[in-house]
Motif scaffolding. Structure first.
Motif, short mmCIF file in Angstrom:
data_model
loop_
_atom_site.label_atom_id
_atom_site.label_comp_id
_atom_site.label_asym_id
_atom_site.label_seq_id
_atom_site.Cartn_x
_atom_site.Cartn_y
_atom_site.Cartn_z
N ASP A 9 28.15 0.07 9.64
CA ASP A 9 27.73 0.66 10.91
C ASP A 9 26.93 1.94 10.69
O ASP A 9 25.92 2.18 11.36
CB ASP A 9 28.94 0.99 11.79
N VAL A 10 27.40 2.78 9.78
CA VAL A 10 26.73 4.05 9.51
C VAL A 10 25.32 3.81 8.99
O VAL A 10 24.36 4.43 9.45
CB VAL A 10 27.55 4.91 8.51
N ILE A 11 25.19 2.90 8.04
CA ILE A 11 23.88 2.62 7.47
C ILE A 11 22.97 1.95 8.50
O ILE A 11 21.81 2.34 8.66
CB ILE A 11 24.01 1.73 6.21
N ARG A 12 23.49 0.99 9.23
CA ARG A 12 22.70 0.24 10.20
C ARG A 12 22.18 1.14 11.32
O ARG A 12 21.08 0.94 11.84
CB ARG A 12 23.54 -0.89 10.80
N HIS A 13 22.97 2.14 11.72
CA HIS A 13 22.61 2.99 12.86
C HIS A 13 22.27 4.42 12.44
O HIS A 13 22.38 5.35 13.25
CB HIS A 13 23.75 2.98 13.88
N SER A 14 21.81 4.59 11.22
CA SER A 14 21.49 5.93 10.69
C SER A 14 20.51 6.68 11.58
O SER A 14 20.74 7.84 11.93
CB SER A 14 20.88 5.83 9.29
N PHE A 15 19.41 6.05 11.93
CA PHE A 15 18.38 6.71 12.73
C PHE A 15 18.94 7.16 14.07
O PHE A 15 18.69 8.28 14.52
CB PHE A 15 17.17 5.78 12.93
N THR A 16 19.70 6.30 14.71
CA THR A 16 20.27 6.64 16.02
C THR A 16 21.25 7.79 15.92
O THR A 16 21.23 8.72 16.75
CB THR A 16 20.97 5.41 16.63
N ILE A 17 22.11 7.76 14.91
CA ILE A 17 23.08 8.85 14.72
C ILE A 17 22.34 10.17 14.49
O ILE A 17 22.67 11.20 15.11
CB ILE A 17 24.04 8.54 13.56
N LEU A 18 21.34 10.16 13.61
CA LEU A 18 20.58 11.38 13.34
C LEU A 18 19.84 11.87 14.57
O LEU A 18 19.83 13.08 14.85
CB LEU A 18 19.59 11.13 12.20
N ARG A 19 19.24 10.97 15.32
CA ARG A 19 18.45 11.36 16.48
C ARG A 19 19.32 11.92 17.61
O ARG A 19 18.99 12.92 18.24
CB ARG A 19 17.66 10.15 17.00
N LEU A 20 20.47 11.27 17.86
CA LEU A 20 21.29 11.67 19.00
C LEU A 20 22.30 12.78 18.68
O LEU A 20 22.60 13.61 19.54
CB LEU A 20 22.04 10.46 19.56
N TRP A 21 22.86 12.78 17.47
CA TRP A 21 23.92 13.73 17.15
C TRP A 21 23.59 14.70 16.02
O TRP A 21 24.32 15.62 15.77
CB TRP A 21 25.22 12.98 16.82
N GLY A 22 22.49 14.46 15.30
CA GLY A 22 22.03 15.39 14.29
C GLY A 22 22.60 15.16 12.90
O GLY A 22 23.48 14.33 12.70
N PRO A 23 22.08 15.93 11.95
CA PRO A 23 22.46 15.73 10.55
C PRO A 23 23.91 16.07 10.23
O PRO A 23 24.50 15.47 9.34
CB PRO A 23 21.49 16.63 9.78
N THR A 24 24.49 17.01 10.96
CA THR A 24 25.89 17.37 10.69
C THR A 24 26.82 16.19 10.93
O THR A 24 27.67 15.88 10.09
CB THR A 24 26.32 18.57 11.57
N VAL A 25 26.67 15.53 12.05
CA VAL A 25 27.51 14.37 12.37
C VAL A 25 27.21 13.23 11.40
O VAL A 25 28.12 12.53 10.95
CB VAL A 25 27.33 13.93 13.84
N TYR A 26 25.93 13.06 11.05
CA TYR A 26 25.58 12.00 10.10
C TYR A 26 26.26 12.24 8.75
O TYR A 26 26.81 11.32 8.15
CB TYR A 26 24.06 11.90 9.95
#
Length: 56
Positions: A9-26
């Motif tokens: 899930d983390v790898i598949r949705h990397s761009f979305t996580i980074l865009r919506l929640w930022g690098p800290t959450v990623y």
């Protein structure tokens, strides 16, 4: 429904996580993924410590 996040899930949705929640959450997601401990995405976003792995 388990509610836990997986490494896939983390790898598949990397761009979305980074865009919506930022690098800290990623980075928290990556750390949770590498640790192998069970946690939910909301727990990662809130900064809660991951739960110990379940036995059995």
């Amino acid at each position: 429904m388990q509610g836990t996040i997986t490494g896939k899930d983390v790898i598949r949705h990397s761009f979305t996580i980074l865009r919506l929640w930022g690098p800290t959450v990623y980075l928290r997601c990556l750390r949770a993924m590498v640790s192998g401990r069970r946690c939910t995405f909301l727990g990662v976003v809130a900064g809660e410590p991951p739960h110990a792995p379940r036995a059995g």
